[in-house]
Design a protein around this motif. Structure first.
Motif, PDB file in Angstrom:
ATOM      1  N   PRO A  62       0.666  -1.236  -0.095  1.00 32.91           N
ATOM      2  CA  PRO A  62      -0.233  -0.188  -0.217  1.00 32.91           C
ATOM      3  C   PRO A  62       0.928   1.376  -0.005  1.00 32.91           C
ATOM      4  O   PRO A  62       2.037   1.478   0.343  1.00 32.91           O
ATOM      5  CB  PRO A  62      -0.435  -0.098   1.010  1.00 32.91           C
ATOM      6  CG  PRO A  62      -0.091  -1.329   1.863  1.00 32.91           C
ATOM      7  CD  PRO A  62       0.686  -2.286   1.077  1.00 32.91           C
ATOM      8  N   PRO A  63       0.204   2.848  -0.433  1.00 33.50           N
ATOM      9  CA  PRO A  63       1.035   3.513  -0.445  1.00 33.50           C
ATOM     10  C   PRO A  63       1.546   4.156   0.707  1.00 33.50           C
ATOM     11  O   PRO A  63       0.746   3.763   1.780  1.00 33.50           O
ATOM     12  CB  PRO A  63       0.124   4.616  -0.907  1.00 33.50           C
ATOM     13  CG  PRO A  63      -1.022   3.999  -1.294  1.00 33.50           C
ATOM     14  CD  PRO A  63      -1.120   2.585  -1.207  1.00 33.50           C
ATOM     15  N   ARG A  64       2.673   4.411   1.176  1.00 36.76           N
ATOM     16  CA  ARG A  64       3.175   5.289   2.544  1.00 36.76           C
ATOM     17  C   ARG A  64       2.205   6.048   2.822  1.00 36.76           C
ATOM     18  O   ARG A  64       2.147   6.821   3.662  1.00 36.76           O
ATOM     19  CB  ARG A  64       4.322   5.782   2.544  1.00 36.76           C
ATOM     20  CG  ARG A  64       5.127   4.605   2.626  1.00 36.76           C
ATOM     21  CD  ARG A  64       6.800   4.559   2.411  1.00 36.76           C
ATOM     22  NE  ARG A  64       7.728   2.628   1.900  1.00 36.76           N
ATOM     23  CZ  ARG A  64       9.042   3.276   1.295  1.00 36.76           C
ATOM     24  NH1 ARG A  64       9.216   3.982   2.373  1.00 36.76           N
ATOM     25  NH2 ARG A  64       9.178   1.831   1.454  1.00 36.76           N
ATOM     26  N   HIS A  65       1.862   7.173   1.210  1.00 42.84           N
ATOM     27  CA  HIS A  65       1.772   8.565   1.786  1.00 42.84           C
ATOM     28  C   HIS A  65      -0.396   8.705   0.858  1.00 42.84           C
ATOM     29  O   HIS A  65      -0.405   8.283   0.053  1.00 42.84           O
ATOM     30  CB  HIS A  65       2.454   9.537   1.765  1.00 42.84           C
ATOM     31  CG  HIS A  65       3.404   9.615   2.079  1.00 42.84           C
ATOM     32  ND1 HIS A  65       3.905  10.046   3.609  1.00 42.84           N
ATOM     33  CD2 HIS A  65       4.917   9.431   1.940  1.00 42.84           C
ATOM     34  CE1 HIS A  65       5.365   9.992   3.558  1.00 42.84           C
ATOM     35  NE2 HIS A  65       5.699   9.523   2.795  1.00 42.84           N
ATOM     36  N   PRO A  66      -0.451   9.442   1.454  1.00 44.66           N
ATOM     37  CA  PRO A  66      -1.807   9.628   0.743  1.00 44.66           C
ATOM     38  C   PRO A  66      -1.549   9.981  -0.914  1.00 44.66           C
ATOM     39  O   PRO A  66      -0.786  10.635  -1.176  1.00 44.66           O
ATOM     40  CB  PRO A  66      -2.569  10.992   1.526  1.00 44.66           C
ATOM     41  CG  PRO A  66      -2.154  11.208   2.884  1.00 44.66           C
ATOM     42  CD  PRO A  66      -0.364  10.535   2.566  1.00 44.66           C
ATOM     43  N   THR A  67      -2.529   9.032  -1.679  1.00 46.49           N
ATOM     44  CA  THR A  67      -2.409   9.446  -2.889  1.00 46.49           C
ATOM     45  C   THR A  67      -3.146  10.536  -3.172  1.00 46.49           C
ATOM     46  O   THR A  67      -2.741  11.408  -4.643  1.00 46.49           O
ATOM     47  CB  THR A  67      -2.407   7.667  -4.023  1.00 46.49           C
ATOM     48  OG1 THR A  67      -3.933   7.785  -3.307  1.00 46.49           O
ATOM     49  CG2 THR A  67      -1.676   6.993  -3.474  1.00 46.49           C
ATOM     50  N   ARG A  70      -5.143  16.708  -0.678  1.00 49.65           N
ATOM     51  CA  ARG A  70      -5.824  17.465  -0.278  1.00 49.65           C
ATOM     52  C   ARG A  70      -5.405  18.526  -0.160  1.00 49.65           C
ATOM     53  O   ARG A  70      -4.634  19.162   0.432  1.00 49.65           O
ATOM     54  CB  ARG A  70      -5.990  17.267   1.372  1.00 49.65           C
ATOM     55  CG  ARG A  70      -6.903  17.671   2.033  1.00 49.65           C
ATOM     56  CD  ARG A  70      -7.156  16.083   3.602  1.00 49.65           C
ATOM     57  NE  ARG A  70      -6.158  17.400   4.098  1.00 49.65           N
ATOM     58  CZ  ARG A  70      -6.262  18.120   5.587  1.00 49.65           C
ATOM     59  NH1 ARG A  70      -6.745  18.957   5.415  1.00 49.65           N
ATOM     60  NH2 ARG A  70      -5.199  18.848   6.308  1.00 49.65           N
ATOM     61  N   ARG A  71      -6.663  19.984   0.099  1.00 48.19           N
ATOM     62  CA  ARG A  71      -5.996  21.484  -0.483  1.00 48.19           C
ATOM     63  C   ARG A  71      -5.727  21.512   1.006  1.00 48.19           C
ATOM     64  O   ARG A  71      -6.419  21.210   2.363  1.00 48.19           O
ATOM     65  CB  ARG A  71      -7.191  22.131  -0.618  1.00 48.19           C
ATOM     66  CG  ARG A  71      -7.411  22.163  -2.657  1.00 48.19           C
ATOM     67  CD  ARG A  71      -8.312  22.470  -3.019  1.00 48.19           C
ATOM     68  NE  ARG A  71      -8.383  24.192  -2.347  1.00 48.19           N
ATOM     69  CZ  ARG A  71      -9.083  25.159  -2.944  1.00 48.19           C
ATOM     70  NH1 ARG A  71     -10.282  24.629  -4.183  1.00 48.19           N
ATOM     71  NH2 ARG A  71      -9.349  26.288  -2.643  1.00 48.19           N
ATOM     72  N   PRO A  72      -4.737  22.655   1.538  1.00 49.63           N
ATOM     73  CA  PRO A  72      -4.030  23.395   3.229  1.00 49.63           C
ATOM     74  C   PRO A  72      -5.560  23.675   3.036  1.00 49.63           C
ATOM     75  O   PRO A  72      -6.024  24.406   4.387  1.00 49.63           O
ATOM     76  CB  PRO A  72      -2.884  23.548   2.824  1.00 49.63           C
ATOM     77  CG  PRO A  72      -2.604  23.778   1.133  1.00 49.63           C
ATOM     78  CD  PRO A  72      -3.911  22.877   0.652  1.00 49.63           C
TER      79      PRO A  72
END
Length: 142
Positions: A62-67, A70-72
């Motif tokens: 699975p990916p380590r970071h969100p794919t 997200r807008r800050p």
């Protein structure tokens, strides 16, 4: 006797290759059906390549970071302290609590699910517990 302008072995030109010469076979050894990838229907442009693109590989883990990026400046969650404003309370799905401040945004009921556009540069107001942020816009989702 032949005419001086027409040779004796004159043939009508065709699109078939000369006898003994075969056109190249499509990839995989199969013949292409009419209107297939090698022979597009009339009026359609020919493909750039007859070869199919490679199939995507299955990820090893699975990916380590969100794919999804997200807008800050956007928050989504449930209103915990609602009312007429200008102070509201918000808790996101990950449990982070925010103290929202935004004059003139109207009434937002406690328990509403909202998407909030925030302005972190706005001077924080004392609106209760949580990370203070200024609100640009609140949109009630449900």
């Amino acid at each position: 006797m032949t005419h001086d302008r027409t040779p004796a072995d004159h043939r009508t030109p065709t699109t078939d290759p000369p006898a003994g010469i075969r056109p190249p076979a499509p990839p995989g050894g199969a013949s292409a059906p009419p209107g297939g990838p090698l022979n597009p229907p009339a009026g359609r442009p020919a493909p750039l390549s007859a070869a199919l693109p490679p199939a995507p590989r299955r990820p090893a883990a699975p990916p380590r970071h969100p794919t999804d990026r997200r807008r800050p400046d956007r928050l989504a969650g449930r209103i915990t302290r609602g009312g007429d404003g200008p102070c509201y309370g918000l808790v996101t799905d990950d449990g982070h609590e925010y103290a929202l401040h935004g004059p003139g945004l109207g009434t937002v009921a406690a328990g509403s699910t909202v998407v909030v556009t925030v302005d972190p540069a706005a001077p924080p107001a004392a609106c209760g517990p949580g990370t203070p942020v200024g609100v640009v816009r609140i949109s009630v989702v449900r």
